[in-house]
Design a protein around this motif. Sequence first.
Motif, PDB file in Angstrom:
ATOM      1  N   SER A  19     -29.988  -1.268  -2.585  1.00 45.67           N
ATOM      2  CA  SER A  19     -28.631  -0.727  -2.472  1.00 45.67           C
ATOM      3  C   SER A  19     -28.472   0.108  -1.199  1.00 45.67           C
ATOM      4  CB  SER A  19     -28.230   0.051  -3.722  1.00 45.67           C
ATOM      5  OG  SER A  19     -29.244   0.922  -4.082  1.00 45.67           O
ATOM      6  N   VAL A  20     -29.505   0.874  -0.833  1.00 44.09           N
ATOM      7  CA  VAL A  20     -29.453   1.638   0.430  1.00 44.09           C
ATOM      8  C   VAL A  20     -29.328   0.674   1.603  1.00 44.09           C
ATOM      9  CG1 VAL A  20     -30.810   3.073   2.004  1.00 44.09           C
ATOM     10  CG2 VAL A  20     -30.790   3.581  -0.444  1.00 44.09           C
ATOM     11  N   THR A  23     -25.884  -1.011   1.921  1.00 43.87           N
ATOM     12  CA  THR A  23     -24.885  -0.110   2.507  1.00 43.87           C
ATOM     13  C   THR A  23     -25.105   0.016   4.017  1.00 43.87           C
ATOM     14  OG1 THR A  23     -24.666   1.083   0.441  1.00 43.87           O
ATOM     15  CG2 THR A  23     -23.986   2.253   2.431  1.00 43.87           C
ATOM     16  N   ARG A  24     -26.360   0.169   4.434  1.00 40.81           N
ATOM     17  CA  ARG A  24     -26.639   0.267   5.875  1.00 40.81           C
ATOM     18  C   ARG A  24     -26.233  -1.006   6.609  1.00 40.81           C
ATOM     19  NH1 ARG A  24     -32.279   3.219   7.460  1.00 40.81           N
ATOM     20  NH2 ARG A  24     -31.819   5.268   6.574  1.00 40.81           N
ATOM     21  N   ALA A  26     -23.940  -3.236   5.692  1.00 40.77           N
ATOM     22  CA  ALA A  26     -22.474  -3.362   5.731  1.00 40.77           C
ATOM     23  C   ALA A  26     -21.888  -2.430   6.798  1.00 40.77           C
ATOM     24  CB  ALA A  26     -21.893  -3.053   4.354  1.00 40.77           C
ATOM     25  N   GLU A  27     -22.404  -1.197   6.867  1.00 45.49           N
ATOM     26  CA  GLU A  27     -21.877  -0.240   7.855  1.00 45.49           C
ATOM     27  C   GLU A  27     -22.161  -0.719   9.278  1.00 45.49           C
ATOM     28  OE1 GLU A  27     -23.636   3.470   6.651  1.00 45.49           O
ATOM     29  OE2 GLU A  27     -22.141   3.762   5.054  1.00 45.49           O
ATOM     30  N   GLN A  38     -18.747  -5.398   0.717  1.00 47.05           N
ATOM     31  CA  GLN A  38     -20.033  -5.086   0.095  1.00 47.05           C
ATOM     32  C   GLN A  38     -19.840  -5.076  -1.421  1.00 47.05           C
ATOM     33  OE1 GLN A  38     -21.758  -1.292   1.171  1.00 47.05           O
ATOM     34  NE2 GLN A  38     -23.436  -1.541  -0.291  1.00 47.05           N
ATOM     35  N   ARG A  40     -21.923  -6.116  -5.570  1.00 50.99           N
ATOM     36  CA  ARG A  40     -23.214  -6.158  -6.263  1.00 50.99           C
ATOM     37  C   ARG A  40     -23.082  -6.889  -7.598  1.00 50.99           C
ATOM     38  NH1 ARG A  40     -24.026  -0.547  -9.647  1.00 50.99           N
ATOM     39  NH2 ARG A  40     -22.116  -0.768 -10.847  1.00 50.99           N
ATOM     40  N   ASP A  97     -25.516  -7.403  -3.357  1.00 56.01           N
ATOM     41  CA  ASP A  97     -26.764  -6.910  -3.926  1.00 56.01           C
ATOM     42  C   ASP A  97     -27.041  -7.737  -5.195  1.00 56.01           C
ATOM     43  OD1 ASP A  97     -28.742  -5.356  -5.138  1.00 56.01           O
ATOM     44  OD2 ASP A  97     -27.772  -3.457  -4.662  1.00 56.01           O
TER      45      ASP A  97
END
Length: 215
Positions: A19-20, A23-24, A26-27, A38, A40, A97
């Motif tokens: 999940s971390v 997010t990284r 997608a950013e 993004q 899941r 995810d």
Amino acid sequence: MSADGCFIVLEGPEGAGKSVQATRLAEWLRTLGHNVIQTREPGGTPTGDAIRGILLQSDHLHLASETEALLMSAARAQHVRQVIAPAIEVGAIVVCDRYVDSTYAYQGGGLGLPMDRLREIQAFATGGVLPDLRILLDLPVEVGLARRHGDVDQINRIDRAPIEFHERVRTAFLGLAEADPASWIVIDTTVSIDEVTAAIRAAVSDRCGVREASL
Ligand code: TYD
């Protein structure tokens, strides 16, 4: 291929930091100017989140393995039609995810349901919408579970399964990746979080043709 409309899935056993990293990723893609969704599984839609509640709560429901596989797939059917396919249609990059391979690894490898039946169900649930790139964030099971159990609020019903179950899940993921190297990239996540992020960016640049979008 063009990055626009690329469907990227992060997969792996518990505690790999998906999940971390999702997010990284997608950013980072957004900073390059891409439209990114993004999401899941299980979840990603109101229906999927309701199904997720059934799937991940405590053991008192005594879900049969078949029920578990069908509920994962039902949540996915809604997710594909309500979120993933429309996003691909408008040229967004989808960062998801978990997807079909989690069903193969957990309900197939972990619970022992027959893969051929699971493949039929996935064909129906997804309508043939499959990832362009599958990223396996791999790590030894005991390392992943130790990371996971360090955060008691995060522990769900499936996390509490015996270690042998999680070993079968990891073996299944590695087998899926080995059988289809054109679709998968395997990343060792026992290194630092930043090193994993760098490896994911390299894979996405290479396989999805990411570029600085023109303004
Ligand atoms: P979650 O808390 O989202 O865990 P993670 O961060 O590891 O993704 O819980 C999702 C759980 O559901 C996880 O244990 C994997 C499991 N799962 C399946 O068993 N089959 C599936 O098809 C999917 C999508 C998830």
